[in-house]
Design a protein around this motif. Sequence first.
Motif, mmCIF file in Angstrom:
data_model
loop_
_atom_site.group_PDB
_atom_site.id
_atom_site.type_symbol
_atom_site.label_atom_id
_atom_site.label_comp_id
_atom_site.label_asym_id
_atom_site.label_seq_id
_atom_site.Cartn_x
_atom_site.Cartn_y
_atom_site.Cartn_z
ATOM 1 N N ALA A 106 42.787 8.344 -28.487
ATOM 2 C CA ALA A 106 44.177 8.420 -28.105
ATOM 3 C C ALA A 106 44.721 7.004 -27.969
ATOM 4 N N SER A 107 45.999 6.883 -28.072
ATOM 5 C CA SER A 107 46.641 5.582 -27.905
ATOM 6 C C SER A 107 47.542 5.633 -26.684
ATOM 7 N N PHE A 108 47.509 4.587 -25.907
ATOM 8 C CA PHE A 108 48.288 4.503 -24.688
ATOM 9 C C PHE A 108 49.049 3.184 -24.680
ATOM 10 N N ILE A 109 50.272 3.207 -24.104
ATOM 11 C CA ILE A 109 50.979 1.960 -23.822
ATOM 12 C C ILE A 109 51.283 1.952 -22.344
ATOM 13 N N ASP A 110 51.297 0.760 -21.731
ATOM 14 C CA ASP A 110 51.437 0.723 -20.287
ATOM 15 C C ASP A 110 52.876 0.833 -19.807
ATOM 16 N N VAL A 164 41.863 4.155 -26.924
ATOM 17 C CA VAL A 164 40.852 4.675 -26.014
ATOM 18 C C VAL A 164 40.108 5.791 -26.725
ATOM 19 N N PHE A 165 38.793 5.699 -26.732
ATOM 20 C CA PHE A 165 37.965 6.744 -27.330
ATOM 21 C C PHE A 165 37.396 7.585 -26.199
ATOM 22 N N ALA A 166 37.844 8.841 -26.149
ATOM 23 C CA ALA A 166 37.462 9.734 -25.063
ATOM 24 C C ALA A 166 36.295 10.624 -25.493
ATOM 25 N N GLY A 200 38.751 10.343 -9.784
ATOM 26 C CA GLY A 200 37.793 9.261 -9.588
ATOM 27 C C GLY A 200 36.576 9.340 -10.494
ATOM 28 N N ASP A 201 36.206 10.555 -10.905
ATOM 29 C CA ASP A 201 35.033 10.722 -11.771
ATOM 30 C C ASP A 201 35.398 10.870 -13.251
ATOM 31 N N SER A 202 36.635 10.577 -13.591
ATOM 32 C CA SER A 202 37.080 10.663 -14.985
ATOM 33 C C SER A 202 36.353 9.633 -15.845
ATOM 34 N N PRO A 203 35.955 10.018 -17.058
ATOM 35 C CA PRO A 203 35.339 9.036 -17.958
ATOM 36 C C PRO A 203 36.343 7.981 -18.443
ATOM 37 N N LEU A 204 37.613 8.172 -18.114
ATOM 38 C CA LEU A 204 38.652 7.233 -18.547
ATOM 39 C C LEU A 204 39.052 6.226 -17.469
ATOM 40 N N VAL A 205 38.398 6.281 -16.296
ATOM 41 C CA VAL A 205 38.694 5.308 -15.235
ATOM 42 C C VAL A 205 38.456 3.896 -15.768
ATOM 43 N N GLY A 206 39.436 3.040 -15.565
ATOM 44 C CA GLY A 206 39.335 1.657 -16.040
ATOM 45 C C GLY A 206 39.767 1.466 -17.476
ATOM 46 N N LYS A 207 40.038 2.576 -18.165
ATOM 47 C CA LYS A 207 40.496 2.517 -19.559
ATOM 48 C C LYS A 207 41.940 2.979 -19.678
ATOM 49 N N VAL A 208 42.302 3.940 -18.854
ATOM 50 C CA VAL A 208 43.637 4.520 -18.817
ATOM 51 C C VAL A 208 44.138 4.359 -17.386
ATOM 52 N N PHE A 209 45.442 4.123 -17.239
ATOM 53 C CA PHE A 209 45.986 3.827 -15.923
ATOM 54 C C PHE A 209 47.213 4.685 -15.637
ATOM 55 N N ILE A 210 47.437 4.970 -14.358
ATOM 56 C CA ILE A 210 48.628 5.717 -13.957
ATOM 57 C C ILE A 210 49.855 4.969 -14.477
ATOM 58 N N GLY A 211 50.754 5.707 -15.107
ATOM 59 C CA GLY A 211 51.952 5.104 -15.681
ATOM 60 C C GLY A 211 51.838 4.820 -17.163
ATOM 61 N N ASP A 212 50.625 4.929 -17.726
ATOM 62 C CA ASP A 212 50.454 4.741 -19.175
ATOM 63 C C ASP A 212 51.119 5.897 -19.919
ATOM 64 N N TYR A 213 51.749 5.577 -21.020
ATOM 65 C CA TYR A 213 52.356 6.588 -21.887
ATOM 66 C C TYR A 213 51.390 6.935 -23.002
ATOM 67 N N ILE A 214 51.239 8.215 -23.264
ATOM 68 C CA ILE A 214 50.350 8.668 -24.328
ATOM 69 C C ILE A 214 51.196 8.763 -25.597
ATOM 70 N N ILE A 215 50.967 7.832 -26.509
ATOM 71 C CA ILE A 215 51.817 7.769 -27.701
ATOM 72 C C ILE A 215 51.187 8.416 -28.924
ATOM 73 N N ALA A 216 49.866 8.654 -28.881
ATOM 74 C CA ALA A 216 49.203 9.297 -30.012
ATOM 75 C C ALA A 216 47.854 9.849 -29.575
ATOM 76 N N VAL A 217 47.455 10.922 -30.238
ATOM 77 C CA VAL A 217 46.121 11.494 -30.067
ATOM 78 C C VAL A 217 45.557 11.671 -31.472
ATOM 79 N N ASP A 218 44.460 10.984 -31.762
ATOM 80 C CA ASP A 218 43.857 11.020 -33.101
ATOM 81 C C ASP A 218 44.903 10.766 -34.191
ATOM 82 N N ASP A 219 45.672 9.727 -34.006
ATOM 83 C CA ASP A 219 46.717 9.293 -34.951
ATOM 84 C C ASP A 219 47.878 10.268 -35.098
ATOM 85 N N GLU A 220 47.953 11.275 -34.241
ATOM 86 C CA GLU A 220 49.096 12.183 -34.241
ATOM 87 C C GLU A 220 50.092 11.688 -33.201
#
Length: 81
Positions: free
Chosen positions: A1-5, A15-17, A40-60
């Motif tokens: 997925a792609s995120f922008i802050d 980010v590869f989930a 707290g137990d998310s595998p995305l902790v430290g990679k994705v942050f509150i307020g990040d916008y999800i702009i793509a998932v698998d290039d979609e």
Amino acid sequence: ASFIDKPSKRVRREVFAPAGKLGIIVDTSSDGPVVHSIKGDSPLVGKVFIGDYIIAVDDEDTSDWSAHYVTKLVARKSGSA
């Protein structure tokens, strides 16, 4: 997925989930789907942050999607649905 802050900064992170539950809550905003919270137990902790916008998932492009549709797409692709 792609995120922008922040939409104005346009800092893009790839980010590869792993398969399975990701432990994030997505909300709908006027600027697109946004990360609302991260467990707290998310595998995305430290990679994705509150307020990040999800702009793509698998290039979609998901930049104008609702949280509902992004969540459904991510669940389907991660094998959770």
